[in-house]
Design an enzyme around this catalytic site. Sequence first.
Site, PDB file in Angstrom:
ATOM      1  N   LYS A   1       1.288  -3.412  -6.102  1.00 39.76           N
ATOM      2  CA  LYS A   1      -0.092  -3.801  -5.797  1.00 39.76           C
ATOM      3  C   LYS A   1      -0.968  -2.817  -6.546  1.00 39.76           C
ATOM      4  O   LYS A   1      -0.943  -1.620  -6.252  1.00 39.76           O
ATOM      5  CB  LYS A   1      -0.334  -3.711  -4.292  1.00 39.76           C
ATOM      6  CG  LYS A   1      -1.790  -3.893  -3.859  1.00 39.76           C
ATOM      7  CD  LYS A   1      -1.911  -3.854  -2.330  1.00 39.76           C
ATOM      8  CE  LYS A   1      -3.343  -4.000  -1.863  1.00 39.76           C
ATOM      9  NZ  LYS A   1      -3.466  -4.000  -0.390  1.00 39.76           N
TER      10      LYS A   1
ATOM     11  N   ASP B   1      -6.762 -15.134   1.428  1.00 39.62           N
ATOM     12  CA  ASP B   1      -5.838 -14.183   2.039  1.00 39.62           C
ATOM     13  C   ASP B   1      -5.119 -14.746   3.263  1.00 39.62           C
ATOM     14  O   ASP B   1      -5.447 -14.352   4.382  1.00 39.62           O
ATOM     15  CB  ASP B   1      -6.613 -12.909   2.422  1.00 39.62           C
ATOM     16  CG  ASP B   1      -5.683 -11.772   2.809  1.00 39.62           C
ATOM     17  OD1 ASP B   1      -4.469 -11.910   2.612  1.00 39.62           O
ATOM     18  OD2 ASP B   1      -6.189 -10.742   3.308  1.00 39.62           O
TER      19      ASP B   1
ATOM     20  N   GLU C   1       3.941 -15.868  -2.745  1.00 40.49           N
ATOM     21  CA  GLU C   1       3.912 -14.889  -1.654  1.00 40.49           C
ATOM     22  C   GLU C   1       3.354 -15.578  -0.418  1.00 40.49           C
ATOM     23  O   GLU C   1       2.184 -15.948  -0.373  1.00 40.49           O
ATOM     24  CB  GLU C   1       3.051 -13.668  -2.025  1.00 40.49           C
ATOM     25  CG  GLU C   1       3.007 -12.625  -0.910  1.00 40.49           C
ATOM     26  CD  GLU C   1       2.281 -11.329  -1.304  1.00 40.49           C
ATOM     27  OE1 GLU C   1       2.243 -10.986  -2.499  1.00 40.49           O
ATOM     28  OE2 GLU C   1       1.738 -10.668  -0.395  1.00 40.49           O
TER      29      GLU C   1
ATOM     30  N   GLU D   1      -7.903  -3.365  -3.311  1.00 40.11           N
ATOM     31  CA  GLU D   1      -8.153  -2.695  -2.031  1.00 40.11           C
ATOM     32  C   GLU D   1      -7.879  -1.196  -2.118  1.00 40.11           C
ATOM     33  O   GLU D   1      -7.250  -0.609  -1.247  1.00 40.11           O
ATOM     34  CB  GLU D   1      -7.309  -3.336  -0.927  1.00 40.11           C
ATOM     35  CG  GLU D   1      -7.612  -4.818  -0.747  1.00 40.11           C
ATOM     36  CD  GLU D   1      -6.894  -5.476   0.420  1.00 40.11           C
ATOM     37  OE1 GLU D   1      -5.789  -5.023   0.778  1.00 40.11           O
ATOM     38  OE2 GLU D   1      -7.456  -6.448   0.966  1.00 40.11           O
TER      39      GLU D   1
ATOM     40  N   GLU E   1      -0.730 -12.260  10.698  1.00 44.66           N
ATOM     41  CA  GLU E   1      -1.937 -11.440  10.667  1.00 44.66           C
ATOM     42  C   GLU E   1      -3.182 -12.231  11.075  1.00 44.66           C
ATOM     43  O   GLU E   1      -4.026 -11.737  11.809  1.00 44.66           O
ATOM     44  CB  GLU E   1      -2.127 -10.866   9.255  1.00 44.66           C
ATOM     45  CG  GLU E   1      -3.416 -10.092   9.093  1.00 44.66           C
ATOM     46  CD  GLU E   1      -3.597  -9.518   7.690  1.00 44.66           C
ATOM     47  OE1 GLU E   1      -2.748  -9.758   6.806  1.00 44.66           O
ATOM     48  OE2 GLU E   1      -4.603  -8.818   7.484  1.00 44.66           O
TER      49      GLU E   1
ATOM     50  N   ASN F   1       0.905  -1.158   0.000  1.00 41.58           N
ATOM     51  CA  ASN F   1       0.000   0.000   0.000  1.00 41.58           C
ATOM     52  C   ASN F   1       0.939   1.201   0.000  1.00 41.58           C
ATOM     53  O   ASN F   1       1.335   1.701   1.040  1.00 41.58           O
ATOM     54  CB  ASN F   1      -0.916  -0.011   1.226  1.00 41.58           C
ATOM     55  CG  ASN F   1      -1.942  -1.130   1.127  1.00 41.58           C
ATOM     56  OD1 ASN F   1      -2.355  -1.517   0.038  1.00 41.58           O
ATOM     57  ND2 ASN F   1      -2.360  -1.653   2.260  1.00 41.58           N
TER      58      ASN F   1
HETATM   59  O1  GCW Z   1      -4.377  -9.418   4.095  1.00 40.05           O
HETATM   60  C1  GCW Z   1      -4.650  -8.186   3.590  1.00 40.05           C
HETATM   61  C2  GCW Z   1      -4.227  -7.266   4.680  1.00 40.05           C
HETATM   62  C3  GCW Z   1      -3.860  -5.909   4.178  1.00 40.05           C
HETATM   63  C4  GCW Z   1      -2.835  -6.069   3.072  1.00 40.05           C
HETATM   64  C5  GCW Z   1      -3.462  -6.885   1.951  1.00 40.05           C
HETATM   65  C6  GCW Z   1      -2.477  -7.147   0.815  1.00 40.05           C
HETATM   66  C7  GCW Z   1      -0.998  -4.641   2.554  1.00 40.05           C
HETATM   67  O2  GCW Z   1      -5.252  -7.200   5.644  1.00 40.05           O
HETATM   68  O3  GCW Z   1      -3.345  -5.187   5.273  1.00 40.05           O
HETATM   69  O4  GCW Z   1      -2.381  -4.826   2.604  1.00 40.05           O
HETATM   70  O5  GCW Z   1      -3.849  -8.138   2.445  1.00 40.05           O
HETATM   71  O6  GCW Z   1      -1.889  -8.217   0.810  1.00 40.05           O
HETATM   72  O7  GCW Z   1      -2.312  -6.303  -0.040  1.00 40.05           O
END
Ligand code: GCW
Length: 717
Positions: A305, A383, A405, A309, A411, A228
Amino acid sequence: MKSIVKILVSFFVLLWTVSVKAEDGSRLWLRYETVSDPELLKTYRTQISGWRIEGNSPTMQIAAKELKQGLEGLLASPVTSVSDIKTGMIIAGTPESSSLIRSANLQEKLKGLGNEGYILLSTKIQGKEVFVITANKDTGVLYGVFHFLRLIQTQKSINKLDIINVPKTTLRILDHWDNLDRTVERGYAGFSLWDWQRLPEYISPVYKEYARANASIGINGTVLTNVNANALILNPDYLIKVAALANVFRPYGIRVYLTARFSAPIELGKLKTADPLDPEVIAWWKKKTEEIYRYIPDFGGFLVKANSEGQPGPQNYGRSHADGANMLADAVKPFGGIVMWRAFVYDNNVPDDRAKQAYNEFVPLDGKFRDNVLIQVKNGPIDFQPREPFHPLFGAMPKTPLMMEFQITQEYLGFATHLVYLAPLYQECLESDTWVNGKGSTVAKVIDGSLENHTISGLAGVTNIGNDRNWTGHPFAQANWYAFGRLAWDPFLGSDKIADDWIRMTFSNQKEFVDPIRDMMLNSRETTVQYMTPLGLHHIMGNGHHYGPGPWVDMGRADWTSVYYHKADSLGIGFERTAAGSGATGQYAAPVDKFYSDLSTCPENLLLWFHHLPWDYRMKSGKILWDELCFQYTAGVNSVIRMQEEWAKKQGMIDEDRFEEVKSLLSIQAKEAKWWRDACIAYFQQFSKRPVPEGLEKPEHSLDYYKNQRFYYVPGN
Ligand code: GCW
């Protein structure tokens, strides 16, 4: 009499090591404590007579320092650098740097090593039995030195060495989700290591330690900034700081990469557009890239990216991911740079199952990317959940190098509080068979490039490192950094072997410690799956911060809710992803599709990922689904209690500091495991309308109690 003296001596040595030395975890797996087995220590001391590093480059100087420090610590005696060739000498160098190495006639062996492989060999030079550590390049020698020291750290024999080790991948990268204000997205180990404010003048010693630890496990790249992204990192006042870091990392064989914010031409360049086909935009990136390479001549390239999002990307201008990636790829190409373009894309406005969207988006682009682009794919299609099936993109884009990745930071697996060894999760994915070229087309072979003969290949790990004294928050989270590096080098290594090495280097070689703790680590991931998301459940955590359970989350973007994923109702639970539902299984090769779709073959640990089933569905255990769910949750909690009991027995075997720290963290983990179980059972029970099976604990509080809990300042958010 002699043996009494011996026992007394070892007793005092033990007492000294376990009680006198304070351990804060900062030395990671590079502690170089004296070999604890007195017999072995004696053997090593007779086998090694001295060492000699042939060559004087910055990398060779690092290798020399490491060897000196390592041997002095491990053998508890000054092992000196000497010039005359004696039996038992360690001679390290490349054919280029050393005539001694040239005289050993290793040309044939060196041929297949590339730039990073190395040889550890017992051989004769000038008629003397010596140890040779050699490679084509200095970095290979450094890797070889770390390997040699690891043999002693883990108390392995160094007799008749004949080891050839070549990395199976070209890119072994840590992704830092570090912001310029030093907060770390999904980071649970303090703030970012990068002290931007005081760079480039102040070079914290931590940078070297970071590079050294990474080199010891073969990591050769680091993306310094969050995906991000903030465009400011591309400004000269930041580039000069990036260059300072790159200068520190270079001799350790580590290249620096940056995240590229797609709208940077607008934000920094004051252009009206960031359209990747616009000539002005193309020219802007070209110039920017030239500028970056003036600061950092070996800059690795960009990680992007885009259109995910809320991040800007080529689709804002009606262009494809290939258009965006290729534009950047063309800019870095003349300098040997690469682009890692992320496949983590999904959109709430797209009506399809989120698990299918990346595949739908990227498969049609196969063959359209430049040869210096890799597509970076998360291990699973949603995710980084505690358990996911492998991502259907693996094997589905044969003309494009796909990069793995993994998430090292926890997390979704208890932050830096829960003891979860992630190598089994990584291994499960790498061993998965995509079947795209028939049986044996494993994910590991896709990402190491061997299945489709790609020359660039690699793995990226979203790092768990911060400025905590012990780097990773939880002492055992160091194992995940370590394991990622080892697996990135060789995706076919076993998680048990990696755990074994790590424990021996980090804590102790004592069998009574190593064996049970290795077992505990190996089971820990399954335990976490059980108390968080058993039977294929996923994405049912707290909203936003992702702390704790939140199966009730049903507000906001549908694909960010929990109800979207578990679909529990009075009839049953689970996400139907077979042809009868979203059809996501159809994205896998036919045998895999069939395997997951057929209830008789679908592994029960992924059951609710692929199927929506009635509460009284009969499981293989004979129990109905609801009862099995309760049993799984309870088994998870009980396993954490067993971990606590196991750990308690280790008191006195290691230093008090780390023992107590892990003990405290395990007690939080036990509390949170129970919280997960109770909250999830209380929530799902309103749909199943069935009792918790006889003999299992019932939720301690009402569902409302769990729903009404609020948390402030959750880290990493
Ligand atoms: O898992 C999600 C996370 C975001 C992250 C996103 C991603 C960096 O909650 O915080 O952003 O994936 O991988 O881009």
